[in-house]
Design a protein around this motif. Structure first.
Motif, PDB file in Angstrom:
ATOM      1  N   TYR A  31       0.128  35.396-102.212  1.00 27.67           N
ATOM      2  CA  TYR A  31       0.149  34.979-103.619  1.00 27.67           C
ATOM      3  C   TYR A  31       1.519  34.408-103.949  1.00 27.67           C
ATOM      4  O   TYR A  31       2.554  34.987-103.600  1.00 27.67           O
ATOM      5  CB  TYR A  31      -0.141  36.171-104.526  1.00 27.67           C
ATOM      6  CG  TYR A  31       0.084  35.883-105.992  1.00 27.67           C
ATOM      7  CD1 TYR A  31      -0.893  35.239-106.741  1.00 27.67           C
ATOM      8  CD2 TYR A  31       1.276  36.251-106.616  1.00 27.67           C
ATOM      9  CE1 TYR A  31      -0.697  34.955-108.086  1.00 27.67           C
ATOM     10  CE2 TYR A  31       1.490  35.976-107.957  1.00 27.67           C
ATOM     11  CZ  TYR A  31       0.505  35.331-108.684  1.00 27.67           C
ATOM     12  OH  TYR A  31       0.711  35.054-110.018  1.00 27.67           O
ATOM     13  N   VAL A  84      -0.659  30.653 -98.734  1.00 32.12           N
ATOM     14  CA  VAL A  84      -0.934  30.702-100.177  1.00 32.12           C
ATOM     15  C   VAL A  84      -2.210  29.922-100.492  1.00 32.12           C
ATOM     16  O   VAL A  84      -3.074  30.385-101.255  1.00 32.12           O
ATOM     17  CB  VAL A  84       0.262  30.154-100.977  1.00 32.12           C
ATOM     18  CG1 VAL A  84      -0.098  30.046-102.468  1.00 32.12           C
ATOM     19  CG2 VAL A  84       1.484  31.052-100.800  1.00 32.12           C
ATOM     20  N   SER A 117      -0.207  29.506-106.629  1.00 30.88           N
ATOM     21  CA  SER A 117      -1.509  30.148-106.861  1.00 30.88           C
ATOM     22  C   SER A 117      -2.029  29.816-108.256  1.00 30.88           C
ATOM     23  O   SER A 117      -3.230  29.571-108.447  1.00 30.88           O
ATOM     24  CB  SER A 117      -1.391  31.666-106.683  1.00 30.88           C
ATOM     25  OG  SER A 117      -0.991  31.989-105.369  1.00 30.88           O
TER      26      SER A 117
END
Length: 220
Positions: free
Chosen positions: A179, A173, A184
């Motif tokens: 994601y 990530v 994020s």
């Protein structure tokens, strides 16, 4: 007292967002937003209650902010001051926030710790979470604190836990290969990862892990 007005773009028009301290008259809306923002399997006992909200505005009103769109509350962010010891970094959400009641708020603390952030699902395309996080950064500078700190859930981990360890998932990530709805987002807000914390909070989607992330005051 904190108040900020800013125009945001939604549905081909500009709309005015107002960030301000939340008050007791806002509690019903704030509780409703919590339920909409954290549906099952998020543990319902971790949603706010009125006693917690009353503590937030009584013990540390500077850390209790909401954002309005056209007079309707669309989200909130809550924090407290702690004296963070980098030599003893591991903790649980319950320990560092007094289970959301912030009774351990330290007015002499060096760190603004994020207790919670939530945005109405209907308003999430407006980047209101980022606006609220930036408001905390401004509070850090105003109060001459060292940092914003908080543990980020990893709700996307549940889809990858069969093939990745929590460390491997977090690395992917952070590098942008995967994601995650929370991590994020925090990276885009300028927060930097410090370490993974096991058993941080009861959260099935994250296997109870959180990624501790900070934003440091650039003037210190």
């Amino acid at each position: 007292m904190y108040i900020k007005e800013q125009y945001l773009y939604m549905k081909n028009q500009n709309v005015k967002a107002v960030v301000r301290n939340y008050e007791q008259k806002d509690f019903a809306e704030l509780l409703s937003i919590q339920k909409d923002s954290f549906p099952p399997p998020f543990p319902p006992e971790l949603l706010w209650n009125e006693k917690q909200l009353l503590n937030h505005i009584t013990l540390f009103p500077d850390g209790a902010l909401c954002v309005e769109i056209d007079g309707v509350i669309a989200g909130s962010i809550t924090s407290l001051l702690v004296n963070y010891d980098q030599e003893l970094p591991k903790h649980t959400w319950e320990e560092i926030t007094s289970n959301g009641y912030i009774t351990n708020h330290d007015k002499y603390g060096n760190t603004l710790y994020v207790v919670d952030i939530c945005i109405r699902p209907s308003h999430r395309k407006l980047n209101l979470g980022k606006l609220l996080m930036q408001s905390l950064y401004e509070t850090v500078i105003h109060l001459n604190l060292q940092r914003v700190l908080g543990g980020g859930r990893m709700p996307g981990f549940s889809k990858h836990s069969h093939g990745l360890t929590p460390e491997e998932y977090a690395d992917k990530v952070i590098s942008g290969k995967l994601y995650d709805p929370v991590i994020s987002f925090l990276l885009r807000c300028g927060r930097n990862p410090l370490m993974l914390i096991p058993n941080y909070i009861e959260d099935e989607e994250s296997s109870n892990y959180a990624l501790l992330m900070e934003w440091r005051n650039p003037f210190l």
